[in-house]
Write a protein that holds these residues in place. Structure first.
Motif, mmCIF file in Angstrom:
data_model
loop_
_atom_site.group_PDB
_atom_site.id
_atom_site.type_symbol
_atom_site.label_atom_id
_atom_site.label_comp_id
_atom_site.label_asym_id
_atom_site.label_seq_id
_atom_site.Cartn_x
_atom_site.Cartn_y
_atom_site.Cartn_z
ATOM 1 N N ALA A 96 16.188 71.943 -14.715
ATOM 2 C CA ALA A 96 16.171 73.406 -14.710
ATOM 3 C C ALA A 96 17.168 73.916 -13.666
ATOM 4 N N ALA A 97 17.576 75.154 -13.799
ATOM 5 C CA ALA A 97 18.609 75.691 -12.906
ATOM 6 C C ALA A 97 18.215 75.591 -11.440
ATOM 7 N N PHE A 98 16.925 75.779 -11.133
ATOM 8 C CA PHE A 98 16.520 75.771 -9.729
ATOM 9 C C PHE A 98 16.525 74.372 -9.125
ATOM 10 N N THR A 99 16.734 73.339 -9.951
ATOM 11 C CA THR A 99 16.793 71.974 -9.429
ATOM 12 C C THR A 99 18.234 71.496 -9.251
ATOM 13 N N GLY A 153 28.427 71.357 -17.995
ATOM 14 C CA GLY A 153 27.058 71.407 -17.503
ATOM 15 C C GLY A 153 26.273 72.498 -18.205
ATOM 16 N N ASN A 154 24.962 72.378 -18.114
ATOM 17 C CA ASN A 154 24.090 73.349 -18.775
ATOM 18 C C ASN A 154 24.370 74.779 -18.358
ATOM 19 N N ARG A 206 8.835 65.604 -23.445
ATOM 20 C CA ARG A 206 9.786 65.943 -22.387
ATOM 21 C C ARG A 206 10.807 66.970 -22.886
ATOM 22 N N ALA A 207 11.276 66.773 -24.097
ATOM 23 C CA ALA A 207 12.241 67.717 -24.665
ATOM 24 C C ALA A 207 11.629 69.103 -24.807
ATOM 25 N N ASP A 208 10.393 69.171 -25.302
ATOM 26 C CA ASP A 208 9.740 70.459 -25.550
ATOM 27 C C ASP A 208 9.373 71.191 -24.261
ATOM 28 N N GLU A 209 8.947 70.424 -23.250
ATOM 29 C CA GLU A 209 8.416 71.055 -22.040
ATOM 30 C C GLU A 209 9.455 71.239 -20.940
ATOM 31 N N ASN A 210 10.626 70.660 -21.116
ATOM 32 C CA ASN A 210 11.651 70.814 -20.083
ATOM 33 C C ASN A 210 13.016 71.139 -20.678
ATOM 34 N N ASP A 211 13.613 70.196 -21.409
ATOM 35 C CA ASP A 211 14.988 70.373 -21.891
ATOM 36 C C ASP A 211 15.172 71.650 -22.706
#
Length: 260
Positions: A96-99, A153-154, A206-211
Motif C-alpha cells: 500500500a502507498a503508506f508502506t 511502480g504502482n 492476498r490479491a483481494d485483501e491487499n493488491d
C-alpha cells in the motif's frame, strides 16, 4: 506487442535526441499490481540501450544510456513496519502507498531533474532483495552519462503527495491499464510461484485483501497520463491493438499484449 513497444521506444528516443545534453528524459510507468508495468518498463529500457549501441558503435554495456528504476526499492523495511503503531496490519498491507518511502523517491527524482554538468556525480537508487524481503540501499547506479531514466511502480501517477510532486517532474507518464479479473489471475500465479502464498486460495485472498485494494486507489486517484496502454488477456496472450479513448488522458493511447 513488439509494434507498440517499438513505438514507445521511438517516442522516448525522439525526445532524447532533441533534449539538451544537460537534461535527462524521465519516464514514469504505473499501473495496478499485475498490470505488466514492470515488464513494459524493463523492455523499453533494454530496447533504448540496444538502439543506442546500434547508433553509437563501440558503446560499452557498462555505460548505458537508459536506466530502469523499479519502485520496489522504496518499500519500507520490515523493521520500519515493525515500528508502526499497528505492525500486524502494516505487514499485511505491505505494498500500500503508506508502506513506501515516497519522500525518498521524490528526492531522487528531484536530483535527477537537476542539470547534468561536469561535476555531476553518480546517483544511486535502492533495489529490493526478494530473498531477504527488504530493500537494499544504493544498489542501482545512475551515472552522469545516463540520459533516460524509466521509473516503474504502482504509485508513479498517484494524485497524492508526495507521488504527485514526483509525477509533475516527469517528461512522460504512462499507465498500463488492465481488467481487475485479469490482474487477479496473474497475481495468484505470481504469488504461488514466488512462494509468497502456499496455494491458489491463499494467493487469491492476498490479491483481494491487499493488491486489488491498492489497485482501486491507484485507478481512482490517477493523474492524467500521456500514454494509456491497455493490457489484454486471452489463452495465447496474443497482442491485440485497438484505439481507446479516455477523457482523462491527453496523449496517444494504444492497447498492447498482456504483460506479467
Amino acid at each position: 506487442m513488439d509494434e507498440q513497444v517499438n513505438r514507445l521506444v521511438d517516442k522516448v528516443w525522439d525526445q532524447y535526441k532533441v533534449a539538451p545534453a544537460s537534461k535527462r528524459v524521465l519516464i514514469a510507468v504505473s499501473g495496478i499490481p499485475g498490470s505488466g508495468k514492470t515488464t513494459l518498463a524493463a523492455i523499453v529500457s533494454k530496447r533504448l540501450n540496444e538502439k543506442h549501441a546500434q547508433e553509437s558503435p563501440g558503446t560499452s554495456n557498462s555505460n548505458p544510456l537508459a536506466a530502469f528504476i523499479p519502485m520496489d526499492g522504496y518499500h519500507l523495511s520490515r523493521a520500519q513496519l515493525d515500528a508502526m503503531p499497528d505492525p500486524e496490519s502494516a505487514h499485511a498491507r505491505r505494498g500500500a502507498a503508506f508502506t513506501f518511502d515516497g519522500q525518498s523517491f521524490f528526492s531522487l527524482v528531484k536530483r535527477l531533474r537537476e542539470p547534468i554538468c561536469p561535476e555531476t556525480q553518480t546517483l544511486y537508487a535502492p533495489s529490493f532483495d526478494h530473498a531477504i524481503k527488504d530493500p537494499v540501499d544504493n544498489d542501482i547506479a545512475i551515472a552522469a552519462s545516463v540520459r533516460i531514466v524509466i521509473f516503474e511502480g504502482n504509485y508513479c501517477a498517484l494524485d497524492k503527495e508526495p507521488w504527485r510532486d514526483a509525477a509533475d517532474l516527469m517528461d512522460e507518464r504512462w499507465f498500463v491499464d488492465v481488467d481487475f479479473d485479469v490482474a487477479r489471475e496473474r497475481l495468484i500465479h505470481r504469488h504461488v510461484k514466488a512462494g509468497i502464498a502456499a496455494n491458489e486460495e491463499e494467493a487469491g485472498k492476498r490479491a483481494d485483501e491487499n493488491d486489488l485494494v491498492n489497485g482501486r486507489e491507484i485507478v481512482d486517484h490517477r493523474l492524467d497520463v500521456h500514454e494509456l496502454i491497455k493490457s489484454l488477456n486471452d489463452a495465447c496472450w496474443v497482442p491485440e491493438v485497438q484505439s481507446v479513448s479516455d477523457d482523462k488522458n491527453p496523449g496517444t493511447q494504444r492497447e498492447m499484449a498482456p504483460l506479467i
